[in-house]
Write an enzyme that holds these catalytic residues in place. Structure first.
Site, PDB file in Angstrom:
ATOM      1  N   GLU A  23      39.672 -17.797   8.877  1.00  0.00           N
ATOM      2  CA  GLU A  23      39.431 -18.393  10.193  1.00  0.00           C
ATOM      3  C   GLU A  23      40.697 -18.383  11.043  1.00  0.00           C
ATOM      4  O   GLU A  23      40.626 -18.253  12.272  1.00  0.00           O
ATOM      5  CB  GLU A  23      38.897 -19.822  10.032  1.00  0.00           C
ATOM      6  CG  GLU A  23      37.575 -19.916   9.297  1.00  0.00           C
ATOM      7  CD  GLU A  23      36.473 -19.105   9.953  1.00  0.00           C
ATOM      8  OE1 GLU A  23      36.503 -18.929  11.192  1.00  0.00           O
ATOM      9  OE2 GLU A  23      35.571 -18.624   9.232  1.00  0.00           O
ATOM     10  N   HIS A  26      40.915 -15.217  12.945  1.00  0.00           N
ATOM     11  CA  HIS A  26      40.154 -15.250  14.207  1.00  0.00           C
ATOM     12  C   HIS A  26      40.928 -16.024  15.275  1.00  0.00           C
ATOM     13  O   HIS A  26      41.021 -15.584  16.430  1.00  0.00           O
ATOM     14  CB  HIS A  26      38.806 -15.929  13.984  1.00  0.00           C
ATOM     15  CG  HIS A  26      37.834 -15.123  13.178  1.00  0.00           C
ATOM     16  ND1 HIS A  26      37.458 -13.844  13.514  1.00  0.00           N
ATOM     17  CD2 HIS A  26      37.144 -15.427  12.045  1.00  0.00           C
ATOM     18  CE1 HIS A  26      36.579 -13.389  12.637  1.00  0.00           C
ATOM     19  NE2 HIS A  26      36.374 -14.333  11.735  1.00  0.00           N
TER      20      HIS A  26
END
Length: 403
Positions: A23, A26
């Site tokens: 994550e 991202h």
């Protein structure tokens, strides 16, 4: 038991770190492209703890089985404020959107490579230039196997020692077959009980042909039945050059090569995943669980504990590297809600608008995700169902690598 629990906790922590870094990939890509990240959370469900820094809320949720990075305007249906609009994902160039969607995948690939690189520096990696012929490690007497799986007592030298095989000999040929693993030696010998087999070995660089009288012994087969097979009283393994440690610079190439091999195996494993699901379901109701069966966080952590208990730290780290490669490839599957599904939509938008420009028509802009909701919900439901099935199987009938 303490080492087992430590291994379970360490592998579970490794999975959590993997998710967090996925994550974070991202998040980092989104910020580099000028996008607004609203939330960065590890886990799902109720919020356990969080804090805000700038325009982003960071935190943990109660169920540590995933995570998410919420970017403003990920789709055209995502409401954004006037202040967020310039930083909305849908208002950025298509190539920036794809970079952001690939951020987690790229991070998983980097993690996998770094783990393999670290193993190469610390413990070594399989040496592709190594001599594949197995090495004789020890000669012993050939004993029968008892119904409980143990070996009966035996005495004297075994057939291998009687024929002149010595520890350190490289086994090159058995009954005319080139040998690249000790398993081949075992299989050939087992098929010739009471017969004489020819074995070519290399000793101190010189070839030597020996003839071994194979002893007939009792061994348990896969069904637990004792049957007559051949044995020569020899244990073997890989040679001392089978694993090689590398320096910081020279280790980069081998780590890349080994990562490529892992990736190839992971692709094959991912393609075979649907066919293994029925076996996982059957294992919940008592069927034998295959060693290569899909595992959840629960099952993988348990296997990590078994490896730690046996001090098999190289395998521990390699399994974590393999997990990262699997997550990278799995997320590239072109189905929503996976990253690959979102990438497919962006590419479709680009292709569709390109065709429209050729026809003299204006671009239509971001796709309407409401049309994809039935497919998205179906895939999400299937993924959740698969996750539940695998977790249940890992609890009631876990994968057992070590019996």
């Amino acid at each position: 038991m303490g080492a087992y629990i430590l291994g379970v906790l360490l592998f579970a922590l490794g999975i959590a770190v993997t998710i967090a870094l996925h994550e974070w990939g991202h998040l980092t890509a989104a910020r580099a492209c000028g996008m607004r990240v609203r939330r960065y959370f590890i886990g799902f469900g109720p919020r356990v703890w969080s804090f805000r820094r700038g325009t982003t809320e960071y935190g943990l949720k109660a169920v540590p089985l995933g995570g998410f990075c919420e970017i403003a305007g990920m789709t055209a249906q995502d409401e954004v404020t006037a202040e967020e609009a310039p930083h909305a994902m849908v208002n950025k160039p298509w190539w920036q959107r794809i970079i952001v969607l690939l951020g987690g995948v790229i991070m998983n690939v980097l993690i996998g490579f770094i783990i393999i690189y670290g193993v190469g520096l610390s413990n070594g990696l399989p040496n592709p230039d190594a001599d594949p012929a197995p090495v004789a490690l020890e000669t012993v007497c050939a004993a029968d196997q008892l119904p409980d799986g143990s070996l009966a007592r035996c005495s004297g030298e075994g057939p291998a020692a009687a024929a002149g095989i010595q520890p350190g000999d490289r086994v090159r040929v058995v009954e005319g077959q080139q040998i690249t693993s000790f398993g081949q030696v075992r299989d050939i010998v087992m098929a010739h009980p009471g017969e004489r087999v020819s074995v070519e070995v290399e000793r101190n660089g010189q070839p030597l042909t020996l003839h071994i009288d194979v002893q007939s012994v009792q061994r348990l087969d896969a069904d637990g039945t004792l049957r007559e097979v051949g044995a020569i009283g020899l244990t073997g393994g890989t040679g001392p050059d089978a694993v090689k440690k590398y320096g910081p610079i020279e280790g980069i190439g081998p780590a890349l090569r080994f990562s490529g091999q892992f990736f190839d195996a992971t692709v094959k494993g991912l393609l075979s995943l649907p066919g293994k699901v029925p076996g996982v379901v059957a294992s919940i109701f008592g069927a034998e669980r295959a060693v290569d069966s899909p595992m959840s966080v629960v099952g993988a952590s348990r296997v990590g504990g078994e490896m730690a208990e046996r001090s098999m730290w190289t395998m521990f780290w390699m399994m974590l590297a393999n997990l990262n490669f699997f997550l990278a490839l799995f997320n590239l599957v072109p189905l929503p809600p996976l990253d690959g599904g979102h990438i497919a939509v962006v590419l479709w938008e680009k292709l569709r608008d390109g065709v429209r420009r050729m026809r003299g028509l204006p671009a239509l802009g971001p796709a309407d995700y409401t049309r994809l909701m039935p497919l998205t919900m179906t895939i999400a439901a299937l993924l959740v169902s698969l996750g539940v099935v695998v977790i249940v199987a890992d609890v009631v009938n876990p994968v057992r690598l070590f019996g």
